[in-house]
Motif scaffolding. Structure first.
Motif, mmCIF file in Angstrom:
data_model
loop_
_atom_site.group_PDB
_atom_site.id
_atom_site.type_symbol
_atom_site.label_atom_id
_atom_site.label_comp_id
_atom_site.label_asym_id
_atom_site.label_seq_id
_atom_site.Cartn_x
_atom_site.Cartn_y
_atom_site.Cartn_z
ATOM 1 N N GLY A 171 0.820 -1.214 0.000
ATOM 2 C CA GLY A 171 0.000 0.000 0.000
ATOM 3 C C GLY A 171 0.850 1.259 0.000
ATOM 4 N N VAL A 218 2.157 6.789 -6.730
ATOM 5 C CA VAL A 218 1.267 7.901 -7.095
ATOM 6 C C VAL A 218 2.013 9.228 -6.965
ATOM 7 N N SER A 270 -4.545 9.771 0.434
ATOM 8 C CA SER A 270 -3.340 8.974 0.736
ATOM 9 C C SER A 270 -3.723 7.705 1.486
ATOM 10 N N VAL A 292 -5.401 5.229 -0.969
ATOM 11 C CA VAL A 292 -4.447 4.573 -1.870
ATOM 12 C C VAL A 292 -3.616 3.544 -1.114
ATOM 13 N N SER A 293 -3.181 3.901 0.104
ATOM 14 C CA SER A 293 -2.232 3.024 0.804
ATOM 15 C C SER A 293 -2.894 1.909 1.601
ATOM 16 N N ALA A 294 -4.108 2.156 2.089
ATOM 17 C CA ALA A 294 -4.701 1.151 2.982
ATOM 18 C C ALA A 294 -6.166 0.841 2.687
ATOM 19 N N THR A 299 -6.541 3.190 -7.433
ATOM 20 C CA THR A 299 -5.274 3.902 -7.202
ATOM 21 C C THR A 299 -5.183 5.104 -8.142
ATOM 22 N N GLY A 321 -5.372 8.616 -6.674
ATOM 23 C CA GLY A 321 -4.074 9.232 -6.943
ATOM 24 C C GLY A 321 -4.255 10.578 -7.636
ATOM 25 N N LEU A 358 -5.489 13.000 -5.115
ATOM 26 C CA LEU A 358 -4.381 13.381 -4.225
ATOM 27 C C LEU A 358 -3.483 14.440 -4.877
ATOM 28 N N ILE A 359 -3.050 14.142 -6.104
ATOM 29 C CA ILE A 359 -2.122 15.059 -6.777
ATOM 30 C C ILE A 359 -2.819 16.384 -7.111
#
Lengths: 291, 201
Positions: A240, A247, B19, B22-24, B38, B42, B45-46
């Motif tokens: 993750g 990203v 974030s 995407v990560s968890a 993602t 993503g 996020l950006i």
């Protein structure tokens, strides 16, 4: 503590400002992240404390000595002429003495803590003060490579202390920082091109032109991201976290393409800021991974 | 237009939420939904990070039309892949063609209404998918009821995407200043609804 525009009044505040607290703090943070990446005893308070103090003193010492050495050119540049060394608010002798003393304590402490760690810390100090500032800064625009290597030493030092050896992951983390540093230094050299020209300091923009400098920033940013992702894989970073790093790397790549093919001052500034956020996020992910 | 402190805070929280997602927030899914989500989160996020760094005026960039299409398309593709197995392939084809069509009609000079039609169809289908699918499957008991929050978020981002896209095509539905003023709040709310829907649904 002083702000960038105000002049510190107390002696301590003057010398504190010479350590560039934000920059030294960021480098110290990379050192701590490097230490934690080794998955050692993270909550070993004594080791963390000794790493923090020795590394901060070595970094601060080298920064003060840089200011001492560069006081003449700092006085000619608008960006740096407010520094206490440029304004003559502290004597040259005092700055040299304090910088040397702090450096000796920091490096000495590092060697006492772990000889290999101490060697890496010393290498960072040597590349910064002797190779970058004293030898190359006024001779070639490529001096920034050595400044970059110096900036990459704290994260390697931290990992060496945690691991007891130099490994490819440590080198990859250091490479990530080394390749990230041009994003900062080259952006500064473009923004303050006239200042550097007035001071007679060769820079990438004055030597190779703006287009080549922008391309260099773009390429180094992408390679920095690749190195950080490779290091993340090597550390065994959670899938993750790797996705998140991917990203953030994609954002960096996008800005790098933009600055190379459609450059504007805004995009330039955006990449400069984004790259800082990127590196901070990468460090946080390394720390979170271990915690 | 300068970002207010509130908008900066909202953007920061949007970055943190995206974030997390995407990560968890998407662990345990299969490869395609993970990839699709993602990409979607993503981009959020950006986008939030760039607005935070460069200011809200970054939305004036012509690339915004394409970027604002990626989010609903990839989210919808992930949802369909997970919950409408019979339409997986067709929807994936639609996603790819829709994205390419929007990119192409935005990249070359076309005088007729084709770019707007392409944009409206692509956003319309993707938006309706994100809006309706989670609500329907939540109401049918296939997921927990709170998964419907993804649909509410879908409605919001659909509206936001359309407002932005039509602003860029020169046919604004709401004034530019209004969109710019409320965009960070809308982006935050949308992201929060998505994250909550996936987490508790």
């Amino acid at each position: 503590m002083s702000t960038r525009d105000s002049v510190p009044t107390s002696k301590f505040a003057m010398f504190w400002s010479l350590t560039k607290p934000s920059q030294s703090g960021l480098l110290l943070a990379t050192g701590l992240a490097g230490y934690m990446s080794a998955r050692g005893p993270v909550f070993n308070l004594s080791a963390i404390l000794q790493l923090s103090i020795s590394l901060f003193l070595a970094i601060a010492g080298s920064t003060i000595l840089n200011m001492w050495w560069d006081r003449d050119i700092d006085a000619k540049m608008g960006r740096t002429q407010k520094r206490v060394t440029s304004k003559g608010l502290v004597s040259d002798k005092e700055v040299l003495q304090v910088g040397s003393l702090i450096s000796v304590i920091g490096i000495g402490w590092a060697i006492a803590l772990d000889p290999l760690y101490g060697l890496v810390v010393f290498a960072g100090w040597f590349f910064d003060v002797v190779v970058y500032s004293m030898w190359l800064k006024r001779r070639t625009c490529w001096s920034i490579v050595w400044g970059g290597i110096s900036g990459a030493m704290p994260i390697l030092a931290g990992r060496v202390l945690g691991l007891g050896a130099v490994d490819w992951i440590g080198l990859m983390l250091a490479l990530g920082i080394l390749l990230w540093i041009p994003t900062h230094t080259l952006t500064f050299s473009m923004k303050f091109q006239k200042d550097y020209a007035d001071a007679g300091v060769p820079t990438f923009p004055s030597t190779y032109g703006l287009a080549a400098t922008r391309a260099t920033i773009g390429i180094s940013s992408v390679l920095a991201a690749a190195a950080m992702v490779a290091a993340g894989v090597g550390i065994g970073m959670d899938w993750g976290f790797l996705r998140l790093l991917g990203v953030l790397s994609a954002g960096l790549l996008m800005l790098a393409i933009a600055i190379t093919f459609k450059p504007t001052e805004r995009v330039n500034f955006g990449l400069f800021k984004y790259a800082s956020v990127y590196m901070l996020a990468a460090m946080i992910l390394v720390v979170l991974e271990v915690i | 237009m300068k970002l207010s402190s509130l908008n900066r805070t909202l953007l920061l929280f949007t970055v943190l939420l995206a974030s997390y997602q995407v990560s968890a927030g998407i662990d345990g899914f299969t490869a395609l939904p993970i990839t699709a989500y993602t990409i979607a989160f993503g981009v959020i996020l950006i986008a939030a990070l760039l607005i935070f760094i460069l200011g809200i005026d970054v939305l004036d960039s012509p690339i915004v039309v394409i970027v604002s299409t990626i989010i609903p398309l990839s989210l919808a593709a992930g949802l369909v892949w997970q919950h409408l197995a019979s339409l997986r392939t067709w929807y994936l084809v639609f996603t790819i063609i829709g994205f390419l069509a929007v990119t192409l009609t935005r990249s070359i000079q076309i005088q007729n209404k084709l770019p707007v039609i392409i944009l409206a169809i692509t956003h319309g289908i993707a938006g309706m998918t994100i809006f309706l699918l989670p609500i329907i499957i939540a109401s049918q008991g296939e997921t927990k009821p709170l998964f419907a929050l993804v649909g509410v978020g879908g409605a919001l981002i659909g509206v936001g995407g359309l407002l932005l896209s039509f602003l860029k095509t020169g046919r604004p539905i709401v004034s530019r200043d209004t969109i710019m003023k409320f965009f960070p709040a809308m982006l935050f709310l949308t992201t929060a609804l998505f994250v909550a829907g996936f987490k508790f649904g």
